[in-house]
Design a protein around this motif. Sequence first.
Motif, PDB file in Angstrom:
ATOM      1  N   HIS A  99      32.215  36.071  41.300  1.00  7.78           N
ATOM      2  CA  HIS A  99      33.196  35.207  41.972  1.00  7.78           C
ATOM      3  C   HIS A  99      33.218  33.821  41.323  1.00  7.78           C
ATOM      4  O   HIS A  99      34.286  33.255  41.094  1.00  7.78           O
TER       5      HIS A  99
ATOM      6  N   GLY B 134      35.680  44.620  39.308  1.00 14.04           N
ATOM      7  CA  GLY B 134      36.219  44.668  40.666  1.00 14.04           C
ATOM      8  C   GLY B 134      36.493  43.281  41.228  1.00 14.04           C
ATOM      9  O   GLY B 134      37.569  43.018  41.790  1.00 14.04           O
ATOM     10  N   VAL B 135      35.536  42.387  41.071  1.00 14.41           N
ATOM     11  CA  VAL B 135      35.703  41.024  41.604  1.00 14.41           C
ATOM     12  C   VAL B 135      36.849  40.324  40.870  1.00 14.41           C
ATOM     13  O   VAL B 135      37.716  39.693  41.489  1.00 14.41           O
ATOM     14  N   SER B 138      40.146  41.462  42.114  1.00 15.48           N
ATOM     15  CA  SER B 138      40.489  40.946  43.442  1.00 15.48           C
ATOM     16  C   SER B 138      41.087  39.543  43.345  1.00 15.48           C
ATOM     17  O   SER B 138      41.986  39.199  44.103  1.00 15.48           O
ATOM     18  N   TYR B 139      40.612  38.754  42.405  1.00 19.76           N
ATOM     19  CA  TYR B 139      41.190  37.409  42.225  1.00 19.76           C
ATOM     20  C   TYR B 139      42.608  37.503  41.664  1.00 19.76           C
ATOM     21  O   TYR B 139      43.500  36.774  42.091  1.00 19.76           O
ATOM     22  N   ASP B 142      44.717  38.625  44.490  1.00 24.44           N
ATOM     23  CA  ASP B 142      44.498  37.870  45.730  1.00 24.44           C
ATOM     24  C   ASP B 142      44.186  38.802  46.905  1.00 24.44           C
ATOM     25  O   ASP B 142      44.830  38.769  47.953  1.00 24.44           O
ATOM     26  N   ARG B 143      43.195  39.644  46.713  1.00 22.35           N
ATOM     27  CA  ARG B 143      42.755  40.560  47.768  1.00 22.35           C
ATOM     28  C   ARG B 143      41.278  40.342  48.056  1.00 22.35           C
ATOM     29  O   ARG B 143      40.525  39.951  47.168  1.00 22.35           O
ATOM     30  N   PRO B 144      40.848  40.670  49.275  1.00 23.33           N
ATOM     31  CA  PRO B 144      39.405  40.619  49.545  1.00 23.33           C
ATOM     32  C   PRO B 144      38.674  41.697  48.743  1.00 23.33           C
ATOM     33  O   PRO B 144      39.258  42.728  48.403  1.00 23.33           O
ATOM     34  N   VAL B 145      37.395  41.443  48.457  1.00 22.50           N
ATOM     35  CA  VAL B 145      36.593  42.391  47.685  1.00 22.50           C
ATOM     36  C   VAL B 145      35.187  42.442  48.256  1.00 22.50           C
ATOM     37  O   VAL B 145      34.652  41.429  48.709  1.00 22.50           O
ATOM     38  N   ALA B 179      42.704  46.016  49.842  1.00 20.71           N
ATOM     39  CA  ALA B 179      41.406  45.463  49.459  1.00 20.71           C
ATOM     40  C   ALA B 179      40.894  46.142  48.189  1.00 20.71           C
ATOM     41  O   ALA B 179      41.407  47.186  47.774  1.00 20.71           O
ATOM     42  N   VAL B 180      39.896  45.519  47.604  1.00 27.80           N
ATOM     43  CA  VAL B 180      39.201  46.067  46.435  1.00 27.80           C
ATOM     44  C   VAL B 180      37.744  46.290  46.841  1.00 27.80           C
ATOM     45  O   VAL B 180      37.143  45.424  47.474  1.00 27.80           O
TER      46      VAL B 180
END
Lengths: 318, 257
Positions: A99, B134-135, B138-139, B142-145, B179-180
């Motif tokens: 992240h 995966g992370v 998600s960015y 713009d989805r939660p992961v 979501a991812v």
Amino acid sequence: MILVLVETDDGGAAEVSRETMTFARGLGEEMVALVVGDGVPGLVDQLGEYGAARVLHADGDAFTSYAAAAWAAAVVAAAGEASVVMAAGTTRGNEVMAHVACRLGVAMAANVVAVDSTEPLVVSRQVLGGSALEEMRLGDAVAVLTVAGHACEARPADGGTSPVVQPLDVAVPDTDLRARVVRSEPGEPDESGSLKSARVVVGAGRGAGSADGFKDLLELTELLGGALGVSRVVTSLGWRPHHEQVGQTGSRISPDLYVACGISGAIQHWAGCQSAKTILAINTDPDAPMVTKAHYAVIGDLHEVVPAINEELRRRRG
Amino acid sequence: MADVLVCIKRVPDLGGEIRLTNDAMSVDDSSLGHTVSPHEECAVELAIQVAKDTDGRATVLTVGSSEAVEQLRNALALGCTGAVLVEADASAYGPADVATVIADVVRSQEQAGTTYDLVLLGSDASDTGDFQVGVRLSYLLDRPVVAGVSTLSVEGERVTARGSGPDGGTEIYDVPLPAVLTVMEGGIEPRYPSIPGRMKAKKVSIDEVTPAHQPAGTGRVRLKLPPAQPSEVTVLGEGADAAAAVVDLFEKLGVAR
Ligand SMILES: Cc1cc2nc3c(=O)[nH]c(=O)nc-3n(C[C@H](O)[C@H](O)[C@H](O)COP(=O)(O)OP(=O)(O)OC[C@H]3O[C@@H](n4cnc5c(N)ncnc54)[C@H](O)[C@@H]3O)c2cc1C
Ligand SMILES: Nc1ncnc2c1ncn2[C@@H]1O[C@H](COP(=O)(O)O)[C@@H](O)[C@H]1O
């Protein structure tokens, strides 16, 4: 400045995080530790012993339960002028740093074991499940990385510090809390914990033959006061549960003795057992990689050899 | 009805020993078979289960050479019903590059009317171990992961996922779709392909995509292997007759109690 995200457990800073701080000190810059959520008693002193010049603490509602994105927001808020941002190569460490790398728009190196050069920054990191290393160049203004477990031994600094604790203000938008732990359940008491800490592990692979082929192996495990570890073939055939798996996608073990019965020694299995001090292979095939890499071997059918060992152990105990 | 996209990577099946190419930039896979990571096998299984449970669809995607069709067909044989090959030299793609081209596929599908409610990946590719695609995806979307889940279930517009926490317990997430999720082996046993499954898989047409993206690369300088150790094994004996020598060894090591 080097920023280290510290994970905690009941004993304070988790061992992997203490290893990471030891690793960070080796880079010769000021080290700052970041703690997220509730602290634990004695933590600050311990971080001082490991050479943290300052401790940043991110606390508040956003951190009462784990959300990787919120943790990453804290790391980014703490990073300031950092040249390197690192965490231990755990599931969480790798997740949060991924992240962070996205937020900073930089690359990330997972499971680093060494810094090879600083100008340009080149690190060595574990690939292929730990069976090989990759030299990787990190060309960004800030390097984001995780440190592989056991890359170095956790050692307190010579002449520790008494770090000041600075509360860290972190703005955490709701979008960073979309994926958050809502509940946790305690683990089964014996799941994989005993395998990772056992002095003796009795390993079993396809050679066990079937789900019913473990009786003698379990008896040997018990006679030696050890734990049972298995290969992936055994778990994917459903003979034994996954938490007993040793290897790249299972547990890494480092017992004094590993007795590998009916296991060929594929590289992904070897990745999990190579730290055993002594390996005894029991296998019908004298050319199996597990046999040639072991310290000791018995060539034969485990269903004959293991019961004979059990009997001899019982006989000598009288 | 959930539409699931599951991402897999073709990697060499290593066996007992690794050999590198002469330039040390990759594994010499010329004499090796190929497979996908166990984490991805579990992701495929979960994708198929979610599709079955919700009357939805599971589509498998890979970024790789045309040879990676082998891995796509294997996933089709298990129960995925669509497949996408993003044809590219995966070794030139870093995790940010892979995420970019997967995001492009997700977006263009969205424009064509299909929203992937769930994108599943492995926690880490078994060759590069980057722990990132995966992370990063998600960015871009713009989805939660959530990283490292071992089981999941979709209920309406939400997914409940479980993974193991740092203390060995289980952590439970409840996340809005789309979501991812990245998957770690251990929660489920992947199924084996059936013969009718294999026959059916042969007939599915694979959607081929040529990426527009210029890869930024991996930063790899070279690979290194630990020095080869000559075998120093001491054979204690053969068959049951070796038992006494084995117990002698246990006693010497102080583990016989
Ligand atoms: C990315 C990836 C990750 C993986 N992660 C893991 C992992 O974490 N852990 C893991 O274990 N594997 C893992 N694998 C799988 C691995 O490649 C091997 O397939 C697996 O380890 C083989 O298991 P095995 O040794 O039990 O079986 P086999 O390779 O089939 O070997 C069986 C052995 O038993 C011997 N034998 C047979 N019968 C007898 C008998 N009666 N008595 C004595 N010996 C006998 C045979 O000679 C042979 O050496 C992974 C694979 C991939 C691709
Ligand atoms: N070339 C690829 N094609 C499709 N999926 C990939 C590829 N590379 C990585 N992935 C997916 O991303 C996951 C994590 O990979 P990594 O971040 O590279 O360790 C893998 O387990 C796959 O699910």
